[in-house]
Scaffold this active site. Structure first.
Site, PDB file in Angstrom:
ATOM      1  N   LYS A   1       1.073  45.376  31.078  1.00 35.48           N
ATOM      2  CA  LYS A   1      -0.207  44.696  31.323  1.00 35.48           C
ATOM      3  C   LYS A   1       0.062  43.371  32.025  1.00 35.48           C
ATOM      4  O   LYS A   1       1.023  42.689  31.693  1.00 35.48           O
ATOM      5  CB  LYS A   1      -0.903  44.399  29.981  1.00 35.48           C
ATOM      6  CG  LYS A   1      -1.536  45.598  29.302  1.00 35.48           C
ATOM      7  CD  LYS A   1      -2.209  45.159  28.014  1.00 35.48           C
ATOM      8  CE  LYS A   1      -2.704  46.356  27.202  1.00 35.48           C
ATOM      9  NZ  LYS A   1      -3.758  47.117  27.882  1.00 35.48           N
TER      10      LYS A   1
ATOM     11  N   ARG B   1      -3.942  57.157  22.754  1.00 32.58           N
ATOM     12  CA  ARG B   1      -4.267  58.581  22.637  1.00 32.58           C
ATOM     13  C   ARG B   1      -3.040  59.405  22.254  1.00 32.58           C
ATOM     14  O   ARG B   1      -3.162  60.475  21.660  1.00 32.58           O
ATOM     15  CB  ARG B   1      -4.914  59.072  23.949  1.00 32.58           C
ATOM     16  CG  ARG B   1      -4.035  58.992  25.163  1.00 32.58           C
ATOM     17  CD  ARG B   1      -4.826  59.030  26.473  1.00 32.58           C
ATOM     18  NE  ARG B   1      -5.530  57.769  26.720  1.00 32.58           N
ATOM     19  CZ  ARG B   1      -6.332  57.546  27.767  1.00 32.58           C
ATOM     20  NH1 ARG B   1      -6.560  58.497  28.654  1.00 32.58           N
ATOM     21  NH2 ARG B   1      -6.914  56.377  27.917  1.00 32.58           N
TER      22      ARG B   1
HETATM   23  N1  BES Z   1      -5.371  48.847  23.838  1.00 28.38           N
HETATM   24  C1  BES Z   1      -5.840  49.137  25.146  1.00 28.38           C
HETATM   25  C2  BES Z   1      -7.359  49.103  25.258  1.00 28.38           C
HETATM   26  C3  BES Z   1      -8.011  47.756  24.998  1.00 28.38           C
HETATM   27  C4  BES Z   1      -8.337  46.940  26.066  1.00 28.38           C
HETATM   28  C5  BES Z   1      -8.361  47.362  23.727  1.00 28.38           C
HETATM   29  C6  BES Z   1      -8.958  45.728  25.829  1.00 28.38           C
HETATM   30  C7  BES Z   1      -8.967  46.155  23.493  1.00 28.38           C
HETATM   31  C8  BES Z   1      -9.270  45.333  24.532  1.00 28.38           C
HETATM   32  C9  BES Z   1      -5.377  50.530  25.560  1.00 28.38           C
HETATM   33  O1  BES Z   1      -4.165  50.941  25.048  1.00 28.38           O
HETATM   34  C10 BES Z   1      -5.242  50.554  27.045  1.00 28.38           C
HETATM   35  O2  BES Z   1      -4.425  49.845  27.543  1.00 28.38           O
HETATM   36  N2  BES Z   1      -6.043  51.387  27.699  1.00 28.38           N
HETATM   37  C11 BES Z   1      -6.009  51.500  29.113  1.00 28.38           C
HETATM   38  C12 BES Z   1      -6.025  52.973  29.478  1.00 28.38           C
HETATM   39  C13 BES Z   1      -5.767  53.271  30.919  1.00 28.38           C
HETATM   40  C14 BES Z   1      -4.342  52.901  31.286  1.00 28.38           C
HETATM   41  C15 BES Z   1      -6.012  54.734  31.164  1.00 28.38           C
HETATM   42  C16 BES Z   1      -7.228  50.805  29.673  1.00 28.38           C
HETATM   43  O3  BES Z   1      -8.286  50.863  29.049  1.00 28.38           O
HETATM   44  O4  BES Z   1      -7.096  50.150  30.708  1.00 28.38           O
HETATM   45 MN    MN Z   2      -2.514  50.283  26.175  1.00 25.18          MN
END
Ligand code: BES
Ligand code: MN
Ligand code: ZN
Length: 515
Positions: free
Chosen positions: A289, A363
């Site tokens: 990230k 997931r």
């Molecule tokens: N933990 C994150 C989602 C999240 C984002 C929770 C902001 C709380 C606040 C999750 O693991 C994630 O990174 N999801 C990605 C998925 C994508 C790579 C398909 C997302 O939502 O960008």
């Molecule tokens: Mn994630």
């Protein structure tokens, strides 16, 4: 935690730091709510006009402090806004009471004792005010100025350290000798203690809460409350073939865990399984990230914290339903041993998953836990997860999305969430989004189309639910962690989102209210 008592004492004679009264927003100015009659009388019936003079309107969450009338043992009266005056006879709804009690309790941080003289009509009112006050008093100060000077100064006005939470709440107008009122208060205490513990876990920095540490907290709580617990460590996970959980955890120095909590109620007819996403820190892994997106990612275990709190609460309340909680715990880190984009994982179910983005890790851990939970053939599975940024974009910071393989179950959960004061919205699982996850190499990829990303994640999970089992997925990415100002009984930071929905679902299932 803040102590709660039900009291029949008169407001005037109470030795407390403050008397809390309710004020509603009337057409012609503030209206003093029921419960505060004796307080109003001591102001010669002029409390409403005094509040009006001070600029109070009765708006929801508004806090106005004024000196107590002469003859009162407490020095302060705190008037808290309840919002609009309710329509004739209907009374204040539970959420208005919870929020007002929460705002008042938060405003009284640093005080020892407050008496709440809010409008209590029945046992439900007692429960709502108790819940709001105990949740609103919460604060997380474990990592703040722990030195002696600050500790001595806690509560003092000139203290540099944080103010200690309100220590004691006395509810006036609740009936301490009435069974229903007593039960409502006891329920609120058990629920708030466990929900506040979930908040503590969410707020604990990830260097102090890794999967092993989380499992240790769960083990201690389970022992204390007669809940069976089984912890699979990395060796057991490897032996069992949990490729999803292992694939996410393998990049971290802190290995993953799968925790099973089993609460069995003697002769219960129904069995619920709750599954929580427990990423103790989500860096994104190799698909790292960017800065600005990882500062709050200690909250990525909020689903597991909610499941943990709900199972322990069900046990403490002795609900007549069997509840199994699954905590899928891992830390998502980039390293030389981490899963790469392009790797294929063999999941616990036997399915293969091509990992296209290591940041879509939730997931993967959930899929293994959902497959495992399905083996027990529960009547329903509910998973709770901070799963997608997309759900946050869709529903904002206070509302969770509900997806399900069963429309009636989705509707029930939406209604239950509404009842307990948790905003939620039903979301679809459109089949046409499935092909976006087709992989040339494996059975499925862990990513699909960007548009509708929250629904894509839901469709992925759905594939791991056992045949014939009702399943719902709560994406709490928005409401799990409050980065904005506190409001009502919701603090900054970890909120405990979904705990109350899960507990109410268990209660309703125990009562036979659901199919
Ligand atoms: N933990 C994150 C989602 C999240 C984002 C929770 C902001 C709380 C606040 C999750 O693991 C994630 O990174 N999801 C990605 C998925 C994508 C790579 C398909 C997302 O939502 O960008
Ligand atoms: Mn994630
Ligand atoms: Zn995540």
């Amino acid at each position: 935690m803040t102590a709660l008592t039900l009291s029949t004492a008169a407001a005037s004679g109470l030795r407390a730091d403050a008397i809390v009264v309710g004020v509603a927003k009337g057409a012609k100015g503030p209206v003093v709510a029921a419960g505060a009659e004796s307080v109003d009388k001591a102001y010669d019936g002029k409390l409403a006009s005094v509040l009006d003079t001070l600029g109070a309107t009765g708006a929801e969450g508004e806090v106005t402090k004024l000196p107590a009338p002469s003859g009162f043992k407490a020095p302060l009266v705190l008037a808290v806004g309840l919002g609009a005056v309710p329509e004739k006879d209907s009374g204040y709804d539970a959420e208005a009471l919870r929020r007002a009690a929460g705002a008042a309790a938060r405003a009284l941080a640093g005080s020892k004792k407050a008496a709440f003289a809010l409008p209590v009509e029945d046992a439900a009112g007692t429960g709502a005010i108790a819940e709001g006050a105990l949740l609103g008093a919460y604060s997380f100060d474990a990592y703040k100025a722990g030195d002696d000077t600050a500790a001595k100064g806690r509560g003092a006005k000139d203290s540099k350290g944080p103010k200690a939470p309100l220590a004691e709440v006395a509810l006036l107008g609740a009936k301490p000798r009435d069974k229903a009122h007593k039960a409502a208060a006891e329920r609120a205490v058990a629920l708030a203690e466990e929900l506040n513990r979930a908040r503590d876990l969410i707020n604990t920095p990830p260097n102090d809460l890794n999967p092993e540490a989380f499992a240790a907290v769960a083990t201690a709580a389970a022992k204390e409350h007669g809940v069976k617990i089984q912890v699979l460590d990395e060796k057991a996970l490897a032996k069992g073939g949990y490729g999803g959980i292992l694939g996410v955890g393998v990049g971290s120095e802190a290995p993953p865990r799968l925790v099973k909590l089993s609460y069995s109620a003697g002769k219960a007819k129904k069995h619920l399984a709750f599954v929580g996403k427990g990423i103790t820190y989500d860096s994104g892994g190799i698909s790292l990230k960017p800065a600005g997106h990882n500062e709050t990612m200690k909250c990525d275990m909020a689903g597991a914290a909610a499941v943990f709190a709900a199972v322990i609460t069900a046990a403490r309340l002795g609900l007549d339903v069997n509840v199994t909680g699954w905590l899928a715990l891992a830390e998502n880190m980039p390293s030389g041993s981490a899963t790469r984009p392009g790797d294929v994982l063999r999941m616990y179910s036997g399915k293969t998953v091509e990992v296209l983005n290591t940041d879509a890790e939730g997931r993967l851990v959930l899929a293994d836990a959902i497959t495992k939970a399905s083996e027990d053939k529960p009547d329903a599975i509910v998973d709770v997860a901070t799963l997608t940024g997309a759900m946050m974009v869709a529903l904002g910071g206070r509302t969770f999305g509900i997806m399900a393989n069963d429309d009636a179950f989705r509707t029930s959960l939406h209604e239950i969430a509404e009842e307990v004061g948790e905003p939620s919205w039903p979301m679809p699982l459109p089949e046409h989004l499935r092909k976006g996850m087709d992989s040339p190499t494996a059975d499925i990829a862990n990513m699909g189309e960007r548009m509708g990303g929250g629904l894509v994640a839901g469709l992925f999970l759905k594939e791991f639910v056992g045949e014939g089992i009702s399943w719902a997925h709560l994406d709490i990415a928005g409401p799990a962690y409050n980065e904005a100002a506190p409001f009502g009984y919701t603090p900054k930071g970890g909120t405990g989102s979904a705990v109350r929905t899960l507990v109410r679902l268990a209660e309703r299932t125990a009562a036979g209210d659901l199919g």
